[in-house]
Design a protein around this motif. Structure first.
Motif, PDB file in Angstrom:
ATOM      1  N   SER A 231     -17.920  22.936  50.968  1.00  0.00           N
ATOM      2  CA  SER A 231     -16.748  21.831  50.901  1.00  0.00           C
ATOM      3  C   SER A 231     -16.933  20.938  52.086  1.00  0.00           C
ATOM      4  CB  SER A 231     -15.527  22.682  51.312  1.00  0.00           C
ATOM      5  OG  SER A 231     -15.494  23.235  52.520  1.00  0.00           O
ATOM      6  N   ALA A 232     -16.915  19.740  51.905  1.00  0.00           N
ATOM      7  CA  ALA A 232     -17.030  18.531  52.652  1.00  0.00           C
ATOM      8  C   ALA A 232     -15.771  17.882  53.092  1.00  0.00           C
ATOM      9  CB  ALA A 232     -18.078  17.915  52.170  1.00  0.00           C
ATOM     10  N   ALA A 233     -15.801  17.140  54.024  1.00  0.00           N
ATOM     11  CA  ALA A 233     -15.002  16.005  54.525  1.00  0.00           C
ATOM     12  C   ALA A 233     -15.574  14.656  54.657  1.00  0.00           C
ATOM     13  CB  ALA A 233     -14.027  16.362  55.753  1.00  0.00           C
ATOM     14  N   ILE A 234     -15.206  13.777  54.100  1.00  0.00           N
ATOM     15  CA  ILE A 234     -15.767  12.383  54.495  1.00  0.00           C
ATOM     16  C   ILE A 234     -14.761  11.416  55.198  1.00  0.00           C
ATOM     17  CG2 ILE A 234     -16.483  10.179  53.551  1.00  0.00           C
ATOM     18  CD1 ILE A 234     -17.693  11.862  51.174  1.00  0.00           C
ATOM     19  N   VAL A 235     -15.163  11.085  56.413  1.00  0.00           N
ATOM     20  CA  VAL A 235     -14.076  10.414  57.056  1.00  0.00           C
ATOM     21  C   VAL A 235     -14.460   8.981  57.019  1.00  0.00           C
ATOM     22  CG1 VAL A 235     -12.815   9.967  59.387  1.00  0.00           C
ATOM     23  CG2 VAL A 235     -14.099  12.317  58.791  1.00  0.00           C
ATOM     24  N   GLY A 236     -13.786   7.974  56.240  1.00  0.00           N
ATOM     25  CA  GLY A 236     -14.013   6.634  56.120  1.00  0.00           C
ATOM     26  C   GLY A 236     -14.336   6.508  54.467  1.00  0.00           C
ATOM     27  N   GLY A 237     -13.681   5.309  54.197  1.00  0.00           N
ATOM     28  CA  GLY A 237     -13.690   5.005  52.651  1.00  0.00           C
ATOM     29  C   GLY A 237     -14.176   3.650  52.325  1.00  0.00           C
TER      30      GLY A 237
ATOM     31  N   TYR B 271     -18.424   1.783  52.349  1.00  0.00           N
ATOM     32  CA  TYR B 271     -19.629   1.740  51.525  1.00  0.00           C
ATOM     33  C   TYR B 271     -20.019   3.263  51.572  1.00  0.00           C
ATOM     34  CZ  TYR B 271     -19.821  -3.222  52.061  1.00  0.00           C
ATOM     35  OH  TYR B 271     -19.636  -4.774  51.802  1.00  0.00           O
ATOM     36  N   VAL B 272     -20.331   3.612  52.831  1.00  0.00           N
ATOM     37  CA  VAL B 272     -21.110   4.869  53.200  1.00  0.00           C
ATOM     38  C   VAL B 272     -20.348   6.015  52.563  1.00  0.00           C
ATOM     39  CG1 VAL B 272     -21.670   6.615  54.826  1.00  0.00           C
ATOM     40  CG2 VAL B 272     -22.352   4.433  54.972  1.00  0.00           C
ATOM     41  N   GLY B 273     -18.688   5.995  52.973  1.00  0.00           N
ATOM     42  CA  GLY B 273     -17.938   7.051  52.257  1.00  0.00           C
ATOM     43  C   GLY B 273     -18.004   7.146  51.028  1.00  0.00           C
ATOM     44  N   VAL B 274     -17.769   6.057  50.144  1.00  0.00           N
ATOM     45  CA  VAL B 274     -17.734   6.038  48.754  1.00  0.00           C
ATOM     46  C   VAL B 274     -18.899   6.576  48.138  1.00  0.00           C
ATOM     47  CG1 VAL B 274     -17.895   4.578  46.648  1.00  0.00           C
ATOM     48  CG2 VAL B 274     -15.967   4.272  48.256  1.00  0.00           C
ATOM     49  N   GLU B 275     -20.155   5.945  48.759  1.00  0.00           N
ATOM     50  CA  GLU B 275     -21.583   6.638  47.854  1.00  0.00           C
ATOM     51  C   GLU B 275     -21.771   7.909  48.297  1.00  0.00           C
ATOM     52  OE1 GLU B 275     -23.770   2.235  48.318  1.00  0.00           O
ATOM     53  OE2 GLU B 275     -24.022   3.555  50.019  1.00  0.00           O
ATOM     54  N   MET B 276     -21.537   8.322  49.396  1.00  0.00           N
ATOM     55  CA  MET B 276     -21.581   9.741  49.737  1.00  0.00           C
ATOM     56  C   MET B 276     -20.464  10.773  49.249  1.00  0.00           C
ATOM     57  SD  MET B 276     -24.220  10.122  51.540  1.00  0.00           S
ATOM     58  CE  MET B 276     -23.984  11.679  51.856  1.00  0.00           C
ATOM     59  N   ALA B 277     -19.493  10.325  48.776  1.00  0.00           N
ATOM     60  CA  ALA B 277     -18.603  11.002  47.807  1.00  0.00           C
ATOM     61  C   ALA B 277     -19.278  11.436  46.638  1.00  0.00           C
ATOM     62  CB  ALA B 277     -17.291  10.146  47.700  1.00  0.00           C
ATOM     63  N   GLU B 278     -19.925  10.482  45.924  1.00  0.00           N
ATOM     64  CA  GLU B 278     -20.470  10.741  44.896  1.00  0.00           C
ATOM     65  C   GLU B 278     -21.802  11.553  44.956  1.00  0.00           C
ATOM     66  OE1 GLU B 278     -23.468   8.302  41.598  1.00  0.00           O
ATOM     67  OE2 GLU B 278     -21.736   7.296  42.607  1.00  0.00           O
TER      68      GLU B 278
ATOM     69  N   LEU C  75     -19.719  20.382  45.515  1.00  0.00           N
ATOM     70  CA  LEU C  75     -19.057  20.694  46.847  1.00  0.00           C
ATOM     71  C   LEU C  75     -17.435  20.123  46.546  1.00  0.00           C
ATOM     72  CD1 LEU C  75     -21.868  20.833  48.098  1.00  0.00           C
ATOM     73  CD2 LEU C  75     -20.660  19.823  50.217  1.00  0.00           C
ATOM     74  N   ASP C  76     -16.619  21.025  47.183  1.00  0.00           N
ATOM     75  CA  ASP C  76     -15.351  20.390  47.264  1.00  0.00           C
ATOM     76  C   ASP C  76     -15.139  19.209  48.304  1.00  0.00           C
ATOM     77  OD1 ASP C  76     -14.197  22.147  45.269  1.00  0.00           O
ATOM     78  OD2 ASP C  76     -13.822  23.835  46.904  1.00  0.00           O
ATOM     79  N   VAL C  77     -14.978  17.834  47.711  1.00  0.00           N
ATOM     80  CA  VAL C  77     -15.089  16.579  48.743  1.00  0.00           C
ATOM     81  C   VAL C  77     -13.651  16.213  48.898  1.00  0.00           C
ATOM     82  CG1 VAL C  77     -16.267  14.527  48.932  1.00  0.00           C
ATOM     83  CG2 VAL C  77     -17.209  16.362  47.609  1.00  0.00           C
ATOM     84  N   HIS C  78     -13.541  16.045  50.025  1.00  0.00           N
ATOM     85  CA  HIS C  78     -12.187  15.436  50.549  1.00  0.00           C
ATOM     86  C   HIS C  78     -12.599  14.044  51.293  1.00  0.00           C
ATOM     87  CE1 HIS C  78     -10.113  19.320  50.048  1.00  0.00           C
ATOM     88  NE2 HIS C  78     -11.413  19.857  50.539  1.00  0.00           N
ATOM     89  N   LEU C  79     -11.882  12.971  50.817  1.00  0.00           N
ATOM     90  CA  LEU C  79     -12.410  11.644  51.676  1.00  0.00           C
ATOM     91  C   LEU C  79     -11.035  11.346  52.164  1.00  0.00           C
ATOM     92  CD1 LEU C  79     -14.534   8.897  50.068  1.00  0.00           C
ATOM     93  CD2 LEU C  79     -12.220   8.384  51.174  1.00  0.00           C
ATOM     94  N   PHE C  80     -10.982  10.736  53.585  1.00  0.00           N
ATOM     95  CA  PHE C  80      -9.858  10.571  54.401  1.00  0.00           C
ATOM     96  C   PHE C  80     -10.198   8.951  54.790  1.00  0.00           C
ATOM     97  CE2 PHE C  80     -10.413  15.106  54.899  1.00  0.00           C
ATOM     98  CZ  PHE C  80      -9.223  15.363  54.951  1.00  0.00           C
ATOM     99  N   GLN C  81      -9.366   8.134  54.602  1.00  0.00           N
ATOM    100  CA  GLN C  81      -9.295   7.107  54.782  1.00  0.00           C
ATOM    101  C   GLN C  81      -8.191   6.340  55.456  1.00  0.00           C
ATOM    102  OE1 GLN C  81     -11.474   4.389  54.867  1.00  0.00           O
ATOM    103  NE2 GLN C  81     -10.822   2.553  53.899  1.00  0.00           N
ATOM    104  N   ARG C  82      -8.260   5.777  56.589  1.00  0.00           N
ATOM    105  CA  ARG C  82      -7.049   5.297  57.534  1.00  0.00           C
ATOM    106  C   ARG C  82      -6.312   4.310  56.954  1.00  0.00           C
ATOM    107  NH1 ARG C  82      -8.061   4.257  63.798  1.00  0.00           N
ATOM    108  NH2 ARG C  82      -9.404   2.258  62.935  1.00  0.00           N
ATOM    109  N   PRO C  83      -6.833   3.084  56.568  1.00  0.00           N
ATOM    110  CA  PRO C  83      -6.243   2.127  55.855  1.00  0.00           C
ATOM    111  C   PRO C  83      -5.468   2.710  54.396  1.00  0.00           C
ATOM    112  CG  PRO C  83      -8.257   1.183  56.359  1.00  0.00           C
ATOM    113  CD  PRO C  83      -8.186   2.742  56.587  1.00  0.00           C
ATOM    114  N   ASP C  84      -4.787   1.810  53.903  1.00  0.00           N
ATOM    115  CA  ASP C  84      -4.228   2.148  52.584  1.00  0.00           C
ATOM    116  C   ASP C  84      -4.764   2.230  51.148  1.00  0.00           C
ATOM    117  OD1 ASP C  84      -1.633   2.935  53.875  1.00  0.00           O
ATOM    118  OD2 ASP C  84      -1.065   0.909  53.911  1.00  0.00           O
TER     119      ASP C  84
END
Length: 492
Positions: A192-198, A200-207, A214-223
């Motif tokens: 499992s993985a957490a990506i902090v930030g949505g 360029y890097v966050g979106v590309e690394m989610a893929e 992996l179970d991927v969780h992406l956290f983005q502070r803006p809306d």
């Protein structure tokens, strides 16, 4: 050597400048100081290496140190410039054999940028990564590769297998951080993985991480994701990531990474999410501290201030790449947009200028593209109304969805285009595009329009190519211009 061209930094801007000068002035001594071991590599390709679409780490190298030497450039790796004296025209260097001073005739500061991780407590735990170096990419891929999938060569480079059933560690690049790679290769792969930030890097690394199941969780502070791309792109990408089982949490701030020695969880204000891998992609900052205490000024962004030729406020000192500001094509004001083409183009222009042919580094519009699974996203210029108003414009926008090809031709897909213009003058200020069928490349039409100061009516009248396999009669860009033109005061 009393008049060498000295370059601080051995990546895109630095080696572009060094190569161009050496080509134009082969008699001129060129010295490049690089504090690390890697030079001239494709940072934007790292997510695709981690995913496995790029087989070898070596494939991301544009130039090897040997190729740089073949160009007649004196490349000094593991040499960090720690001081600049513009009065004496010298730099202070710390190398493997000690500290020394080197005079320069002309100097280029091309020190790049660094990933931001310090606001996130726990970012130093094992299993926490920022993807801003080749060593990090190599270690992460080693961490993700299970023994059953290894062929003894890890990334296809033919490295040595270990005693763990053949799971490899070291790619066939002699200056990779072998100890770091081997350490992660010896660990059990994460699940499992957490990506902090949505961004360029966050979106590309989610893929990329999803490709490893992996179970991927992406956290983005803006809306929304990809804020600079506008609402339509952000919403489309969030839905696409969710369709691919990525847990997208916008409006959520990560307080810290939890764990004793290794990452065990991501902690927000509301919950603790167990993970065994964390990737921090919350942005980058310019590496401009080397000029502090000198007459070389920094701009409002913190990057080094430059003019249209890349010159700083000190005589015969230039700056380019991710550490330098450039003039924005829409606002006409200094701005900082760290992107690959910007660095390469500015470096090449500076090399030509130093060689004796003054060459502008060009303007920037923030033109960029990103891939999110099947979605292609592009942006250029200014889309955000708040930023447009700050620049003195009265913004108006329209978003339209149109077909990418003639409706009867196979492969047509919806393409969403957002255009922003100045209401009074009709001048195009920016745009974004998202879709699954050659959408991102269409952003180049808008970037060209921005550089040419076209109005929306002029954009609508562009004679773009039409044939059913490539575009409908009215390209999606033209459809958007036609609709937006109808909202302008003097609409035709």
């Amino acid at each position: 050597m009393t008049d060498p061209f000295v370059v601080i930094g051995g990546d895109a801007a630095g080696l572009s400048a060094a190569s161009k000068l050496k080509r134009e002035r082969p008699d001129r001594d060129v010295i490049v100081f690089e504090k690390g071991t890697w030079v001239s590599y494709a940072q934007c390709g790292m997510p695709y290496y981690v995913k496995g679409e790029v087989d070898s780490l070596r494939d991301l190298l544009s130039l090897t140190p040997e190729a740089v030497a073949d160009r007649g450039i004196d490349l000094r790796r593991r040499h960090e410039v720690v001081g600049v004296n513009v009065a004496d025209r010298t730099v202070t260097v710390e190398g493997e054999s000690g500290r020394f001073e080197r005079p320069y005739g002309d100097l280029l500061v091309a020190t790049g940028a660094h990933a931001v991780a310090d606001p996130i407590a726990g970012s130093d735990l094992t299993g926490a990564f920022t993807i801003h170096s080749m060593d990090a990419a190599a270690a992460l891929r080693a961490f993700l590769t299970p023994p059953s999938e290894s062929d003894g060569g890890g990334d296809g480079d033919g490295g040595d297998g270990g005693d763990d059933g053949g799971r490899t560690a070291i790619p066939d690049v002699e200056y990779v951080d072998a100890e770091r790679v081997e350490r992660y290769a010896a660990m059990e792969p994460p699940t499992s993985a957490a990506i902090v930030g949505g961004g360029y890097v966050g979106v590309e690394m989610a893929e990329a991480l999803s490709a490893h199941d992996l179970d991927v969780h992406l956290f983005q502070r803006p809306d929304r994701l990809l804020p600079e791309f506008g609402d339509a792109v952000g919403e489309t990408v969030a839905a696409t990531l969710a369709d691919h089982d990525v847990d997208v949490r916008t409006g959520t701030e990560v307080e810290r990474l939890a764990g004793t020695d290794r990452v065990e969880a991501v902690v927000t204000a509301d919950e603790r999410v167990p993970v065994d891998l964390a990737l921090i992609g919350i942005g980058v900052r310019p590496n401009a501290g080397i000029v502090d205490g000198t007459p070389i000024e920094r701009g409002a962004s913190g990057a080094i201030a430059t003019d249209e030729y890349g010159r700083t406020t000190a005589d015969r000192v230039f700056a380019a790449g991710d550490c330098a500001e450039m003039r924005h094509a829409v606002t006409g004001e200094p701005d900082w947009v760290p992107l690959g083409l910007t660095a390469n183009r500015a470096g090449r222009a500076i090399g030509n200028t130093v060689a004796g042919t003054p060459t502008p580094v060009g303007e920037i519009a923030g033109t960029a593209a990103v891939k999110a699974f099947e979605q292609e996203c592009g942006r250029t210029g200014i889309i955000d109304h708040g930023r447009a108003r700050e620049a003195g414009f009265d913004p108006v926008s329209e978003t339209v969805t149109a077909g990418s090809r003639s409706g009867y031709y196979p492969g047509a897909a919806e393409t969403t285009v957002t255009l922003t213009a100045d209401r009074e003058t009709g001048r195009l200020l920016g745009g974004s595009i998202v879709g699954t069928d050659r959408a991102a490349i269409r952003i180049d039409t808008l970037a060209t329009a921005l550089e040419s100061d076209l109005t929306v009516p002029e954009l609508e009248r562009l004679d773009l190519a039409y044939a059913p396999p490539f575009s409908p009669v009215w390209d999606p860009v033209l459809v958007a211009a036609k609709v937006l033109n109808g909202r302008l005061p003097d609409a035709e």
